[in-house]
Design a protein around this motif. Structure first.
Motif, short mmCIF file in Angstrom:
data_model
loop_
_atom_site.label_atom_id
_atom_site.label_comp_id
_atom_site.label_asym_id
_atom_site.label_seq_id
_atom_site.Cartn_x
_atom_site.Cartn_y
_atom_site.Cartn_z
N ARG A 159 -60.29 -10.98 38.25
CA ARG A 159 -59.02 -10.98 37.51
C ARG A 159 -59.13 -11.61 36.13
O ARG A 159 -58.21 -11.51 35.35
N CYS A 160 -60.20 -12.28 35.85
CA CYS A 160 -60.26 -13.04 34.60
C CYS A 160 -61.14 -12.38 33.57
O CYS A 160 -61.34 -12.93 32.49
N SER A 163 -60.72 -9.21 32.32
CA SER A 163 -60.17 -8.07 31.59
C SER A 163 -59.99 -8.36 30.11
O SER A 163 -60.01 -7.46 29.29
N CYS A 164 -59.83 -9.63 29.73
CA CYS A 164 -59.64 -9.95 28.32
C CYS A 164 -60.86 -10.65 27.72
O CYS A 164 -61.09 -10.59 26.52
N HIS A 165 -61.60 -11.34 28.56
CA HIS A 165 -62.79 -12.06 28.10
C HIS A 165 -63.66 -12.25 29.33
O HIS A 165 -63.19 -12.07 30.45
N ARG A 180 -66.18 -17.64 30.62
CA ARG A 180 -65.43 -18.49 29.72
C ARG A 180 -64.85 -19.70 30.47
O ARG A 180 -64.80 -20.80 29.92
N ALA A 181 -64.43 -19.47 31.69
CA ALA A 181 -63.90 -20.57 32.50
C ALA A 181 -65.03 -21.37 33.13
O ALA A 181 -64.95 -22.58 33.28
N LEU A 211 -66.46 -24.52 31.55
CA LEU A 211 -65.61 -25.70 31.38
C LEU A 211 -65.61 -26.59 32.61
O LEU A 211 -65.94 -26.14 33.71
N LEU A 233 -54.28 -24.27 32.72
CA LEU A 233 -55.00 -23.18 32.07
C LEU A 233 -54.68 -21.83 32.75
O LEU A 233 -54.39 -20.84 32.08
N VAL A 234 -54.71 -21.84 34.08
CA VAL A 234 -54.44 -20.58 34.80
C VAL A 234 -53.01 -20.13 34.51
O VAL A 234 -52.76 -18.95 34.28
N MET A 266 -53.02 -18.43 31.28
CA MET A 266 -53.58 -17.08 31.36
C MET A 266 -52.60 -16.10 32.00
O MET A 266 -52.55 -14.94 31.63
N LYS A 317 -50.33 -14.89 29.53
CA LYS A 317 -50.98 -13.89 28.66
C LYS A 317 -51.10 -12.55 29.34
O LYS A 317 -51.34 -11.53 28.71
N ALA A 328 -52.67 -12.35 32.93
CA ALA A 328 -53.54 -12.33 34.11
C ALA A 328 -52.69 -12.03 35.35
O ALA A 328 -51.60 -12.57 35.49
N LEU A 377 -51.95 -12.49 38.95
CA LEU A 377 -52.19 -13.34 40.11
C LEU A 377 -50.87 -13.62 40.82
O LEU A 377 -49.91 -14.01 40.16
N LEU A 428 -57.22 -19.70 43.40
CA LEU A 428 -58.09 -19.74 42.23
C LEU A 428 -58.17 -21.15 41.64
O LEU A 428 -59.26 -21.63 41.32
C1 HEC Z 1 -54.37 -10.81 29.54
C2 HEC Z 1 -55.58 -11.33 28.97
C3 HEC Z 1 -56.24 -12.52 29.65
C4 HEC Z 1 -56.55 -12.65 30.98
C5 HEC Z 1 -56.33 -11.66 32.11
C6 HEC Z 1 -57.18 -13.94 31.11
N1 HEC Z 1 -57.25 -14.55 29.89
FE1 HEC Z 1 -58.19 -16.31 29.49
N2 HEC Z 1 -57.76 -16.10 27.51
C7 HEC Z 1 -57.06 -15.06 26.96
C8 HEC Z 1 -56.94 -15.29 25.52
C9 HEC Z 1 -56.22 -14.37 24.56
C10 HEC Z 1 -57.60 -16.49 25.24
C11 HEC Z 1 -57.78 -17.20 23.88
C12 HEC Z 1 -56.52 -17.89 23.46
C13 HEC Z 1 -56.29 -19.18 24.18
O1 HEC Z 1 -57.24 -19.93 24.42
O2 HEC Z 1 -55.13 -19.47 24.49
C14 HEC Z 1 -58.13 -16.97 26.51
C15 HEC Z 1 -58.86 -18.11 26.65
C16 HEC Z 1 -59.39 -18.59 27.83
C17 HEC Z 1 -60.19 -19.78 27.98
C18 HEC Z 1 -60.62 -20.72 26.86
C19 HEC Z 1 -59.50 -21.69 26.63
C20 HEC Z 1 -59.95 -23.06 26.28
O3 HEC Z 1 -59.08 -23.96 26.37
O4 HEC Z 1 -61.11 -23.26 25.96
C21 HEC Z 1 -60.46 -19.92 29.28
C22 HEC Z 1 -61.26 -21.02 29.95
C23 HEC Z 1 -59.82 -18.82 29.99
N3 HEC Z 1 -59.18 -18.02 29.08
C24 HEC Z 1 -59.85 -18.65 31.36
C25 HEC Z 1 -59.25 -17.59 32.02
C26 HEC Z 1 -59.18 -17.47 33.46
C27 HEC Z 1 -59.73 -18.48 34.45
C28 HEC Z 1 -58.55 -16.30 33.72
C29 HEC Z 1 -58.22 -15.72 35.07
C30 HEC Z 1 -57.13 -16.35 35.74
C31 HEC Z 1 -58.22 -15.69 32.45
N4 HEC Z 1 -58.63 -16.51 31.45
C32 HEC Z 1 -57.61 -14.46 32.31
C33 HEC Z 1 -56.57 -13.96 27.62
C34 HEC Z 1 -56.69 -13.72 28.97
#
Ligand code: HEC
Length: 87
Positions: free
Chosen positions: A35-36, A38-40, A44-45, A48, A58-59, A62, A65, A67, A69, A77
């Protein structure tokens, strides 16, 4: 009497069906991978280290944005993240 017996068995059948659906534990690691990304990348998680409250925040971010869930998936998660990626 007979009617209430039927109602009772219907309720227990429903309860059984519900527990069968809820039974398999939600795999937090799988959610993170599926699930995490699709955007990056999910990595990335994984880079950390956060405590549970920080992962939850953080979740939640997301999810705002986009995600996908459910409430119980989110809990699974966050538990997985807090257990495996802690400071
Ligand atoms: C719909 C798109 C999308 C999804 C799905 C998504 N993310 Fe992200 N995520 C982003 C974007 C856009 C950023 C950069 C902007 C920000 O940090 O707020 C980001 C940034 C992050 C970062 C870096 C933030 C930091 O503080 O360093 C982490 C870690 C992360 N996502 C974890 C997750 C996890 C875990 C999931 C699954 C639950 C997830 N993301 C799902 C869009 C998404």
């Amino acid at each position: 009497m007979k009617k209430s017996l039927i109602a009772l068995s219907a309720i227990s059948t429903l309860a059984f069906a519900a527990s069968a659906i809820a039974a398999p534990a939600i795999d937090g690691a799988k959610l993170l991978d599926e699930r995490c990304k699709s955007c990056h990348v999910s990595a990335r998680a994984k880079m950390l280290k956060k405590n549970k409250a920080e992962w939850e925040a953080l979740v939640n971010r997301m999810v705002t944005k986009g995600a996908k869930l459910s409430a119980s998936e989110k809990t699974a998660l966050v538990d997985h993240l807090a257990k495996n990626y802690k400071p």
